[in-house]
Design a protein around this motif. Structure first.
Motif, PDB file in Angstrom:
ATOM      1  N   THR A 108     -26.213  -2.754 -21.018  1.00 28.17           N
ATOM      2  CA  THR A 108     -25.920  -2.798 -19.590  1.00 28.17           C
ATOM      3  C   THR A 108     -24.466  -3.168 -19.394  1.00 28.17           C
ATOM      4  O   THR A 108     -24.136  -4.111 -18.715  1.00 28.17           O
ATOM      5  N   GLU A 109     -23.633  -2.365 -20.029  1.00 23.97           N
ATOM      6  CA  GLU A 109     -22.210  -2.645 -19.919  1.00 23.97           C
ATOM      7  C   GLU A 109     -21.601  -1.927 -18.734  1.00 23.97           C
ATOM      8  O   GLU A 109     -20.679  -1.164 -18.883  1.00 23.97           O
ATOM      9  N   TYR A 110     -22.159  -2.120 -17.562  1.00 23.04           N
ATOM     10  CA  TYR A 110     -21.543  -1.479 -16.417  1.00 23.04           C
ATOM     11  C   TYR A 110     -20.501  -2.422 -15.827  1.00 23.04           C
ATOM     12  O   TYR A 110     -20.527  -3.631 -16.052  1.00 23.04           O
ATOM     13  N   LYS A 111     -19.584  -1.822 -15.121  1.00 22.46           N
ATOM     14  CA  LYS A 111     -18.473  -2.600 -14.597  1.00 22.46           C
ATOM     15  C   LYS A 111     -18.913  -3.401 -13.382  1.00 22.46           C
ATOM     16  O   LYS A 111     -19.589  -2.896 -12.502  1.00 22.46           O
TER      17      LYS A 111
END
Lengths: 179, 580
Positions: free
Chosen positions: A5-8
């Motif tokens: 879940t490496e969303y900005k």
């Protein structure tokens, strides 16, 4: 649900912490098959915190409740109340429910649109005011009804728009000062 | 059991059966549109959204119109399925659906394969009763695999079931409401900007032309007719058991030889077989498995033939990227060998050699265009056509392959074994690997090459195979939802296996996203599977390592399995993909 879940995140971390503790306080059992049922409640809270529900917030909520992002997006798109675009500091809503509509709320909306030079659903370029329509606030005796934040104006006609806007400008300015 | 009467015929049905199922028992067929029953996989989609299956139900003296697909039978029901009133209701429902549907049937990719079109014909709809606003959206051609044309969507939501429930990829949702509603990725993003793995299962179940493949027929025609290019073609194992359906080749007859003959008539310079590179895959993957078993490290090994599954893993299980085999898929191995070994042999520069693949798959289109499979601007595989596209090409060219005499594949890249052909059905890759690995490890010839315990359409199959002293534990999964279950068990350490075969499509490539449409008739898949194993039995050589042309390839060019050259040409690496 994905593990990556490496969303900005560009919205304030503090608000995410508040939302996180709100969800924790609900005490949802991770094995409860009905946990999806909390989705709308959590989205309400999220919108009250962030003001709107952009993708990063949607993904946060999806992960928190163990549902997929597409489902969260589907629910948000279904309900008129939820918005994925930021609103103005002061949001003006005109009721388009049946009672308000037959008593002339469309003309009231037109007047606001002319005054603010935006269409329903839009935000003024300075980000101060946004305009939208809603469906019945349960005060049909006061039709047509306009809501500014939590405040309700009843029996509104196009001539009153100037006065209401004066209140709105005061409200926006006081919000600026408090900041 | 519930006793009901359907059109005056008494029927006894299970209590949870739908009216639709009960009617089928006595050969009464109720038309359906949104409903989909994939019986062999125990998957039923019944949203009841289209209302085409309306029937009249009388119970306790009251009569009501109900959708047959999602109304369970109740004791004492009297059901009518074909009164004039019901037929008129169905016609009205269809007319309303058509009122928001484009009328470009003549130029629609799905024409004559469209379930809405078939119903309109069945009900004799010959004019438009309702006209009004039509919804219109830009086409999504962002990917090189799947074409989405939402104007043709009838909101049956089968694709959503395929994507979210069966495959658990979960990129589709019902977006917005009422007239504005569509089935789309969040915020109506183009497919290429989502976690879509391009398995094409949504395309397989779409009743209309809303979801189709991105078509590459024209560039292939151009290449074939370009005198400066040498154009060769490879056919995947599952293509030969699917293509016959498009030409009414009798069910039990092999279409392989006719497929080869047809491809030659299209003008390909050489007709080769992906089964050859499937054998090659077994040599490389088998070598990798033996190494890992000997060292007892990095187990289980996961097969890596299926690009839909590789995409799924790169998005959803990036922490497990070290366990799949590093082997390229047979399609890519073929391309790499064709543009090195074969190009050298025939004295053609790789850039003048065009490799066309015929695949039962849409993810193969995506795979062929991956940057890691392009060397100095020359892709290992230039164009990928689905089985359906090839059938269209044959028809365009006036070639009815059913009429053609069987022909053989060309050499050297057309010779294959039974182990290669079974790659087309779920369990085949693992069975092929077991045939080779057992003999290599135990150094004795197998008495029986059939590992029947890994065959079949079930989503998860497990077996323990004795190889020498060792009990080798294997599993086979097909359908990404099933793959997810196994992968989660691996992640938690609960599952201990030596090798696992994973295929993205339920049942394997025979049910790939590029195969002829089955319209919910899973008996067709069972037939395809049977044909795959019949092809295997008919082969003289049934073990990959016995393929003389594979042996020659190693001797002349590669050295041995796992050599430096093999690694350069036949192996790849995986990338952690960011969630979109």
């Amino acid at each position: 649900m994905s593990e990556v879940t490496e969303y900005k995140k560009i919205l304030p971390e503090e608000l995410y912490r508040k939302l996180d503790s709100f969800v924790e306080d609900l005490g949802i059992d991770s094995k409860d098959p009905r946990k999806k049922g909390y989705l709308i409640q959590v989205l309400h809270k999220a919108q009250s915190l962030f003001g709107y529900l952009p993708e990063e917030v949607q993904k946060f909520v999806a992960r928190k409740l163990g549902v997929c992002h597409s489902e969260v997006s589907g629910v948000i798109s279904f309900y008129n109340f939820f918005t994925t675009l930021p609103k103005g500091k002061v949001n003006i809503s005109i009721c388009m429910g049946t009672a308000c509509f037959v008593r002339g709320s469309e003309k009231v909306l037109k007047e606001f649109e002319n005054f603010l030079h935006i269409k329903s659903g839009g935000v003024t370029s300075d980000g101060k005011f946004s305009l939208d329509v809603l469906r019945c606030v349960g005060a049909c005796g006061l039709a047509p009804v306009v809501m500014v934040g939590d405040r309700v104006y009843g029996n509104v006609n196009p001539k009153m728009v100037g006065d209401i806007m004066t209140d709105c400008i005061k409200l926006a300015n006081s919000m600026e000062e408090n900041k | 059991m519930a006793k009901v009467i359907i059109n005056d015929i008494p029927v006894e049905a299970l209590n949870d059966a739908s009216i639709l199922d009960a009617a089928k028992e006595v050969d009464i067929f109720i038309p359906t549109l949104c409903h989909l029953d994939l019986e062999s996989f125990n998957i039923e989609h019944r949203t009841g959204s289209c209302r085409v299956c309306m029937v009249e139900v009388e119970l306790g003296g009251r009569s009501k119109m109900m959708p047959a697909c999602c109304t369970p039978v109740q004791d004492g029901m009297k059901i009518k399925t074909n009164t004039p009133e019901i037929i008129q209701i169905r016609r009205t429902v269809l007319e309303l659906l058509l009122s928001d549907h484009p009328f470009d049937c003549l130029i629609c990719a799905k024409s004559l394969d469209c379930e809405l079109q078939a119903l309109a014909r069945q009900f004799g709809i010959d004019h438009l009763t309702y006209t009004g606003e039509r919804s219109s959206y830009p086409r999504d051609t962002s990917s090189n695999a799947i074409n989405r044309d939402l104007d043709k969507c009838i909101m049956c939501r089968r694709c959503e079931t395929a994507c979210n429930e069966i495959q658990t990829v979960k990129v589709l949702t019902g977006y917005k409401r009422g007239f504005m509603a569509v089935v789309a990725p969040p915020e109506m993003k183009p497919l290429n900007d989502t976690n879509c793995v391009f398995c094409g299962q949504c395309v397989n179940v779409c009743p209309t032309g809303a979801l189709t493949e991105i078509n590459y027929i024209n560039p292939v025609w151009k290449a074939i007719n370009d005198p400066t290019k040498k154009v060769i073609v490879q056919t995947a194992p599952a293509v030969r058991v699917g293509i016959g359906e498009e030409f009414n080749i009798p069910e039990n007859e092999s279409a392989t030889g006719k497929l080869v003959a047809g491809l030659r008539r299209l003008g390909f310079d050489a007709v080769f077989d992906t089964d050859f590179s499937a054998d090659l895959t077994i040599m490389e993957e088998g070598h990798e498995l033996i190494n890992r078993i000997n060292k007892n490290e990095n187990l289980p090994i996961l097969t890596s033939c299926c690009p839909g599954w590789v995409n799924f893993m790169e998005y959803q299980f990036p922490d497990l990227l070290h366990i799949p085999s590093t082997c390229k898929s047979p399609q890519q191995m073929f391309g790499a060998i064709a543009k090195s070994y074969y190009a050298e042999k025939i004295g053609v520069s790789p850039k003048d050699l065009i490799v066309v693949s015929i695949m039962p798959c849409l993810a193969k289109k995506y795979e062929a265009a991956k940057p890691e499979f392009i060397n100095n601007g020359v892709p290992d595989v230039d164009y990928v056509l689905s089985t359906r596209e090839l059938a269209k090409m044959f028809k365009e060219a006036g070639i009815n392959i059913a009429k053609l005499k069987d022909e053989d594949y060309d050499n050297p890249l057309g010779e294959s074994t039974g182990a290669g052909v079974i790659f087309g059905a779920s369990g085949g890759v693992l069975e092929a690997a077991l045939r080779t690995v057992s003999e290599v490890i135990s150094k004795t010839e197998l008495k029986d090459v059939n590992f029947v315990e890994v065959r079949g359409l079930e989503g998860i199959k497990e077996a323990t195979v004795k190889i020498g002293e060792l009990d080798v534990k294997v599993a086979v999964t097909s359908g990404l939802g099933n793959a997810r279950k196994i992968l989660e068990k691996i992640r938690s350490g609960e599952a201990k296996y030596h090798a696992i075969e994973i295929m993205a499509c339920p049942g394997g490539c025979i049910n790939g996203g590029g195969q002829p449409y089955i319209h919910g008739d899973t008996t067709k898949l069972e037939r395809r599977m049977k044909m795959i194993y019949t092809e295997d039995e008919r082969k003289v050589i049934r073990k990959s390592h016995d393929n003389p042309y594979i042996q020659k390839l190693y001797k002349e060019f590669l050295g041995e399995p796992g050599s430096k050259k093999s690694h350069e040409l036949l192996h790849t690496h995986y990338h952690k993909k960011r969630e979109k």
